[in-house]
Design an enzyme around this catalytic site. Structure first.
Site, short mmCIF file in Angstrom:
data_model
loop_
_atom_site.label_atom_id
_atom_site.label_comp_id
_atom_site.label_asym_id
_atom_site.label_seq_id
_atom_site.Cartn_x
_atom_site.Cartn_y
_atom_site.Cartn_z
N HIS A 109 43.61 35.93 28.09
CA HIS A 109 43.20 34.53 28.29
C HIS A 109 43.37 33.77 27.00
CE1 HIS A 109 41.25 31.38 30.61
NE2 HIS A 109 40.59 31.05 29.52
N CYS A 151 46.00 29.53 32.36
CA CYS A 151 45.56 29.34 30.97
C CYS A 151 46.72 29.17 30.00
CB CYS A 151 44.65 30.49 30.56
SG CYS A 151 45.43 32.12 30.47
N HIS A 183 40.38 24.76 28.21
CA HIS A 183 41.11 25.87 28.82
C HIS A 183 41.09 25.74 30.33
CE1 HIS A 183 37.64 28.85 29.88
NE2 HIS A 183 37.16 27.63 29.81
#
Length: 359
Positions: free
Chosen positions: A322, A274, A334
């Site tokens: 994240h 990520c 993402h």
């Protein structure tokens, strides 16, 4: 004549014998209970498996960011150690040159008998020769003093470099230990997730994939044989216009990565995690971001959820484990987790933790 023996008496008689028999039956019943249907644990539902797997992936994501941070620190310590080692090598060469110069001067003094320059000058009867030799002796003395000073200077510098190198080496080893620990944590969580998914039947796996697709990407993304990604109409256009050319470049780069696999610790160009994706997207726009989610969140100006604009970094979970790149319309690009490629997804699918505007 055959001998007649009395039957051996039992050590347990009466009440004791009855008690032993009762215990034996209870033990047999208990064994049957645990080895039979009573021992079997209830099979988890698909929803329960999904919940557990999602938690494992979240834990793996957090461990991945800790791994990325440890790797960044280890790389910095290794670079510093290598730089100091190279500088120490150069200093050592200069030290050797200074020592050679002193050795040559010592050898010259030995050949002249080791007389003090003032004594040798006093024995010279020619005034012109005296003055010439005096000048030469003074220069020789200056060179010798300079050579000694150079040796002392290089020795001091080398001692300092060795001390700094030892500190960086200690830091490097500490970060390498942390790297191994976090790598084991990531691999352990991923292995547990794979084990859980492997216990599902084909029908249960299909239901799991459907549930995952329903709560995940709003855009179906798959690779074609040419390596390009097929995108639905939702993923093919920006839900909102980027505020400037640099932000547009970052969003465009992220969109070009759609369909590429998630690999923990990866920074591209063929795979990403990520924070590796957001770092690469903004690097394509000429902006240098730090490596991890918990450092990227401090790489710009914090903005509220109501202020979000394309290009903003959006962070999730309480541990800031994240990150995605906002593209407008309540959506982001993402790299979700292993098995889920880079995709467009709603920002509501994970607990919002904060946002940062880079540009």
């Amino acid at each position: 004549m055959a001998a007649h023996r009395k039957p051996r008496r039992s050590f347990l008689g009466g009440h004791a014998a009855r008690t032993a028999a009762t215990l034996a039956l209870a033990s047999a019943a208990t064994t049957t209970l645990f080895e039979g249907s009573g021992h079997a644990e209830p099979r988890p539902t698909t929803a329960q498996v999904k919940e557990r797997v999602d938690r494992l992936y979240e834990d793996a994501g957090a461990a991945t960011e800790r791994y990325n941070g440890a790797k960044e620190r280890a790389d910095a310590a290794r670079a510093a150690f290598d730089r100091l080692r190279d500088e120490a090598a150069r200093r050592t060469q200069r030290l050797n040159d200074a020592r050679d110069s002193l050795g040559a001067m010592a050898a010259a003094q030995y050949r002249t008998g080791g007389l003090d320059p003032a004594v040798r000058l006093a024995l010279t009867s020619d005034p012109d020769q005296y003055l010439e030799r005096a000048a030469l002796a003074e220069k020789a003395g200056d060179r010798q003093t300079a050579a000694i000073s150079a040796v002392r200077r290089e020795l001091g510098a080398i001692r300092q470099l060795r001390g700094e190198s030892a500190q960086h080496l200690t830091e490097l080893r500490r970060n390498e230990t942390e790297l191994r620990r976090q790598k084991a944590a990531v691999l352990g969580r991923l292995a547990e997730a794979r084990t859980l998914l492997g216990r599902l039947t084909a029908e249960e796996r299909a239901r799991y994939e459907a549930a995952e697709a329903g709560s995940g990407s709003t855009t179906a993304v798959a690779h074609t044989g040419t390596g390009r990604a097929d995108r639905s109409s939702t993923g093919d256009r920006d839900p909102a216009t980027a505020p400037d050319a640099r932000t547009a470049q970052a969003v465009s780069f992220a969109r070009a990565q759609l369909g590429k696999p998630y690999v923990w610790g990866a920074t591209g160009p063929s795979a990403y995690d990520c924070s590796g994706l957001t770092q690469a997207a903004w690097r394509a726009a000429g902006v240098s971001l730090p490596r991890t989610t918990y450092t990227q969140i401090n790489a710009g100006r914090r903005v509220s959820r109501s202020e979000l604009a394309p290009g903003d970094l959006i962070f999730f979970y309480s541990g800031i484990s994240h990150v995605g790149l906002y593209i407008g319309g309540g959506q982001m690009i993402h790299a979700p987790r292993p098995g889920a490629p880079v995709r467009v997804a709603p920002i509501d699918e994970m607990p919002f933790a904060g946002a940062t505007r880079v540009a």
